[in-house]
Design a protein around this motif. Structure first.
Motif, PDB file in Angstrom:
ATOM      1  N   LEU A 275       0.832  -1.204   0.000  1.00 31.45           N
ATOM      2  CA  LEU A 275       0.000   0.000   0.000  1.00 31.45           C
ATOM      3  C   LEU A 275       0.862   1.249   0.000  1.00 31.45           C
ATOM      4  O   LEU A 275       0.571   2.226  -0.713  1.00 31.45           O
ATOM      5  CB  LEU A 275      -0.917  -0.004   1.224  1.00 31.45           C
ATOM      6  N   ASP A 276       1.910   1.211   0.792  1.00 36.54           N
ATOM      7  CA  ASP A 276       2.809   2.367   0.875  1.00 36.54           C
ATOM      8  C   ASP A 276       3.489   2.630  -0.463  1.00 36.54           C
ATOM      9  O   ASP A 276       3.601   3.782  -0.908  1.00 36.54           O
ATOM     10  CB  ASP A 276       3.843   2.119   1.972  1.00 36.54           C
ATOM     11  N   GLU A 277       3.938   1.569  -1.125  1.00 36.10           N
ATOM     12  CA  GLU A 277       4.609   1.720  -2.421  1.00 36.10           C
ATOM     13  C   GLU A 277       3.651   2.267  -3.474  1.00 36.10           C
ATOM     14  O   GLU A 277       4.007   3.154  -4.259  1.00 36.10           O
ATOM     15  CB  GLU A 277       5.178   0.372  -2.868  1.00 36.10           C
ATOM     16  N   ALA A 278       2.414   1.761  -3.477  1.00 38.65           N
ATOM     17  CA  ALA A 278       1.415   2.247  -4.432  1.00 38.65           C
ATOM     18  C   ALA A 278       1.093   3.718  -4.173  1.00 38.65           C
ATOM     19  O   ALA A 278       0.957   4.519  -5.103  1.00 38.65           O
ATOM     20  CB  ALA A 278       0.157   1.399  -4.330  1.00 38.65           C
ATOM     21  N   ARG A 279       0.970   4.082  -2.904  1.00 37.95           N
ATOM     22  CA  ARG A 279       0.696   5.475  -2.549  1.00 37.95           C
ATOM     23  C   ARG A 279       1.836   6.386  -3.002  1.00 37.95           C
ATOM     24  O   ARG A 279       1.616   7.444  -3.606  1.00 37.95           O
ATOM     25  CB  ARG A 279       0.515   5.580  -1.030  1.00 37.95           C
ATOM     26  N   ARG A 280       3.058   5.976  -2.754  1.00 38.97           N
ATOM     27  CA  ARG A 280       4.216   6.806  -3.112  1.00 38.97           C
ATOM     28  C   ARG A 280       4.366   6.912  -4.629  1.00 38.97           C
ATOM     29  O   ARG A 280       4.757   7.969  -5.157  1.00 38.97           O
ATOM     30  CB  ARG A 280       5.483   6.223  -2.487  1.00 38.97           C
TER      31      ARG A 280
ATOM     32  N   ASN B 171      -3.941  12.788  -7.757  1.00 40.06           N
ATOM     33  CA  ASN B 171      -3.977  13.226  -6.353  1.00 40.06           C
ATOM     34  C   ASN B 171      -5.126  12.558  -5.609  1.00 40.06           C
ATOM     35  O   ASN B 171      -4.979  12.161  -4.445  1.00 40.06           O
ATOM     36  CB  ASN B 171      -4.115  14.744  -6.272  1.00 40.06           C
ATOM     37  N   ALA B 172      -6.265  12.427  -6.275  1.00 40.89           N
ATOM     38  CA  ALA B 172      -7.406  11.760  -5.654  1.00 40.89           C
ATOM     39  C   ALA B 172      -7.090  10.291  -5.386  1.00 40.89           C
ATOM     40  O   ALA B 172      -7.428   9.747  -4.322  1.00 40.89           O
ATOM     41  CB  ALA B 172      -8.646  11.883  -6.533  1.00 40.89           C
ATOM     42  N   GLU B 173      -6.421   9.638  -6.349  1.00 39.04           N
ATOM     43  CA  GLU B 173      -6.043   8.238  -6.167  1.00 39.04           C
ATOM     44  C   GLU B 173      -5.011   8.100  -5.049  1.00 39.04           C
ATOM     45  O   GLU B 173      -5.069   7.156  -4.251  1.00 39.04           O
ATOM     46  CB  GLU B 173      -5.494   7.674  -7.469  1.00 39.04           C
ATOM     47  N   ALA B 174      -4.067   9.045  -4.991  1.00 36.49           N
ATOM     48  CA  ALA B 174      -3.062   9.019  -3.927  1.00 36.49           C
ATOM     49  C   ALA B 174      -3.711   9.230  -2.564  1.00 36.49           C
ATOM     50  O   ALA B 174      -3.356   8.563  -1.582  1.00 36.49           O
ATOM     51  CB  ALA B 174      -1.989  10.080  -4.180  1.00 36.49           C
TER      52      ALA B 174
ATOM     53  N   LYS C  67      -5.449   6.021  -1.591  1.00 33.75           N
ATOM     54  CA  LYS C  67      -4.488   5.008  -1.164  1.00 33.75           C
ATOM     55  C   LYS C  67      -3.904   5.359   0.204  1.00 33.75           C
ATOM     56  O   LYS C  67      -3.670   4.482   1.050  1.00 33.75           O
ATOM     57  CB  LYS C  67      -3.380   4.870  -2.202  1.00 33.75           C
ATOM     58  N   ASP C  68      -3.689   6.648   0.456  1.00 34.62           N
ATOM     59  CA  ASP C  68      -3.193   7.097   1.754  1.00 34.62           C
ATOM     60  C   ASP C  68      -4.208   6.782   2.851  1.00 34.62           C
ATOM     61  O   ASP C  68      -3.835   6.331   3.943  1.00 34.62           O
ATOM     62  CB  ASP C  68      -2.900   8.598   1.712  1.00 34.62           C
ATOM     63  N   ALA C  69      -5.488   7.016   2.569  1.00 36.32           N
ATOM     64  CA  ALA C  69      -6.539   6.718   3.540  1.00 36.32           C
ATOM     65  C   ALA C  69      -6.617   5.217   3.802  1.00 36.32           C
ATOM     66  O   ALA C  69      -6.826   4.782   4.946  1.00 36.32           O
ATOM     67  CB  ALA C  69      -7.882   7.239   3.035  1.00 36.32           C
TER      68      ALA C  69
END
Length: 429
Positions: A33-38, A88-91, A94-96
């Motif tokens: 999840l962290d990698e996808a968010r970054r 940004n919305a996707e990020a 993913k952050d949430a």
């Protein structure tokens, strides 16, 4: 909440800590999840840079009168703007998602916490007092003749249902005296600051002290979004949410006497008689905010504060360290105090004193600034000092006499106008 950077740097250590709590490894899921968010954040930043560069060229194309180039660049800017917004919305999503996963993972136990699957793995570290020898069969609190007039479960059930009680007369006088005695002792002898706080809190306060999201069913929520506190740990700890404190201001030591509310969702059929496990009860809570290097010493100090209350009341107890399988979600180490209840012929929990490290502070963004240094997360601690209703039970059961009267601890006499006992017919004298 766990530090994502620490998980990146040592995923095996993170998984080993979860294994000690009997949980499966989660570092792979968290880091994916962290990698996808970054990656989404990087892609959004790249698209933003392209948008900015194209924006600068739009004006130049117009100035040159190159209408075709102007229209191409303007369309490119619009496309990039849309792309940036989408990324940004996707990020953010993913952050949430990552945050929600991290919020549901319990704290890591300290190395010295004993390993165990359940309460059978807890380790007793000391005892105080000798259980009284009775020349009659001791009763549970609600069976004592002098207590029965002041402890009304039938009326409470009519008003509110199961797991409530109406207290009257001598019994509620003793209950009130206990709370006042605890507060006075913590303030005058233990150096805690008495604090009065609301029992209705915003959702973010419940997140801050890890009641949410995992334990929503254990608490009560009003129709307009407030939550009823399960303990004033929630309010006392959240007083520093979002703050950067001066190191010189620490430790902050607080105590509060409040109503507490718990649904007891996971205790169906357990302790259904008497007032040992109630939906509404009172506690005198202790909370400390400290620096990381002093939190373990503070944990022992808080444990002694709770023990002192029991000793002044003359109530035998034992202190145990909870094992990895029995400790609470937000704790990194917990000491439980169990008081002797002769009516049950066993020790029962009356206080849990926990050190949480920076687990809650990360959720609340509560920090302090070391002298000449950058802000760091504080450490938080909480503990019962004590649960008033359970303390009342212990006082009544340990002080009961053969005729149904109850002798009361000497430290309570000044709070009762010099009265020393509950008579067999339920009066103070």
């Amino acid at each position: 909440m766990h530090d994502i950077r620490a998980i990146r740097e040592n995923p095996d250590q993170f998984d080993a800590a979860l294994a000690r709590r009997g949980l499966s490894p989660m570092s792979s899921q968290v880091l994916a999840l962290d990698e996808a968010r970054r990656a989404l954040i990087h892609a959004a930043e790249t698209a933003q840079a392209a948008q900015n560069a194209a924006s600068k060229l739009v004006g130049a194309a117009k100035a040159k009168g190159d209408d075709a180039e102007f229209e191409r660049l303007r369309a490119l800017v619009a496309d990039k703007k849309s792309e940036v917004a989408r990324m940004n919305a996707e990020a953010d999503a993913k952050d949430a998602e990552l945050r929600d996963v991290l919020l549901r993972i319990p704290n890591s136990p300290l190395p010295e916490v004993p390993q165990g699957a359940d309460e059978a793995g807890n380790v007793e570290i000391r005892r105080w007092g000798t259980p009284r020898t009775f020349d009659f069969q001791p009763k549970e609190h609600f069976e004592i003749k002098g207590v029965q007039p002041g402890m009304d479960f039938a009326t409470a059930a009519k008003l509110s249902g199961a797991r409530f009680v109406v207290l009257r007369g001598a019994v509620i006088r003793v209950h009130r005296a206990l709370a006042q005695f605890m507060l006075d002792t913590h303030v005058n002898e233990h150096g805690l600051t008495e604090t009065w706080t609301p029992v209705l809190v915003k959702e973010e306060a419940m997140y801050g002290t890890n009641q949410l999201p995992k334990f929503a069913e254990d608490s009560y929520q009003t129709t307009n979004g407030w939550w009823l506190v399960p303990t004033s740990e929630v309010t006392l700890t959240n007083t520093v949410a979002g703050d950067i404190l001066d190191e010189a201001a620490l430790p902050i030591r607080m105590t509060a006497h409040t109503q507490c509310f718990r649904s007891e969702a996971g205790s169906a059929g357990k302790d259904t008689t008497g007032m040992l496990r109630q939906h509404q009860f009172e506690k005198v809570e202790m909370v400390s905010i400290t620096t990381p290097d002093s939190s373990l010493a503070e944990h022992e100090r808080m444990t002694r504060c709770a023990e002192a209350i029991l000793e002044k009341l003359g109530l035998p107890y034992r202190t145990i360290v909870l094992c990895t399988g029995d400790m609470g979600f937000g704790a990194t180490k917990t000491n439980d105090l169990e008081v002797w209840l002769p009516g049950q012929n066993t020790y029962r929990e009356i206080s849990s004193v926990s050190v949480c490290g920076d687990f809650q502070a990360r959720r609340m963004n509560a920090r302090y600034r070391p002298a000449g240094g950058k802000p760091e997360f504080v450490h938080t601690l909480n503990g019962s000092g004590l649960a008033v209703g359970r303390c009342l039970i212990a006082v009544l059961e340990n002080g009961q006499q053969a005729d149904g009267s109850v002798d009361l601890p000497a430290v309570l006499h000044p709070y009762l106008g010099g009265k020393t006992r509950i008579t067999a017919d339920g009066r103070l004298e």
